[in-house]
Scaffold this motif. Structure first.
Motif: not given
Length: 78
Positions: A8, A71-72
């Motif tokens: 995040w 987020h990734r």
């Protein structure tokens, strides 16, 4: 077994403080869901960019990803 790092991103002057707070919630999730791995921490990438992360086994990734919406992600190397 491959381990994945769910990430995040937080940006701005309060990024580090927000990332540290987010880790509190990640630890609560780990305790509640009894995940196989309990690695979570913060990294300050710059004064204006910090990340909170959680490491999971690849087999656990999809339900955790869907619940927490990182987020990734990337492959975790200790």
């Amino acid at each position: 077994m491959r381990q994945l790092k769910l990430i995040w991103d937080f940006r701005g002057p309060d990024a580090l403080k927000i990332a540290q707070h987010h880790v509190i919630h990640l630890k609560e999730f780990i305790a509640l869901e009894k995940t196989e791995i309990n690695i979570t921490d913060v990294e300050q990438l710059s004064d204006m960019h910090s990340i909170a992360f959680m490491v999971v086994n690849e087999t656990e990734m999809k339900p955790i990803r869907d619940a927490l919406k990182p987020h990734r992600g990337q492959v975790y190397t200790p």
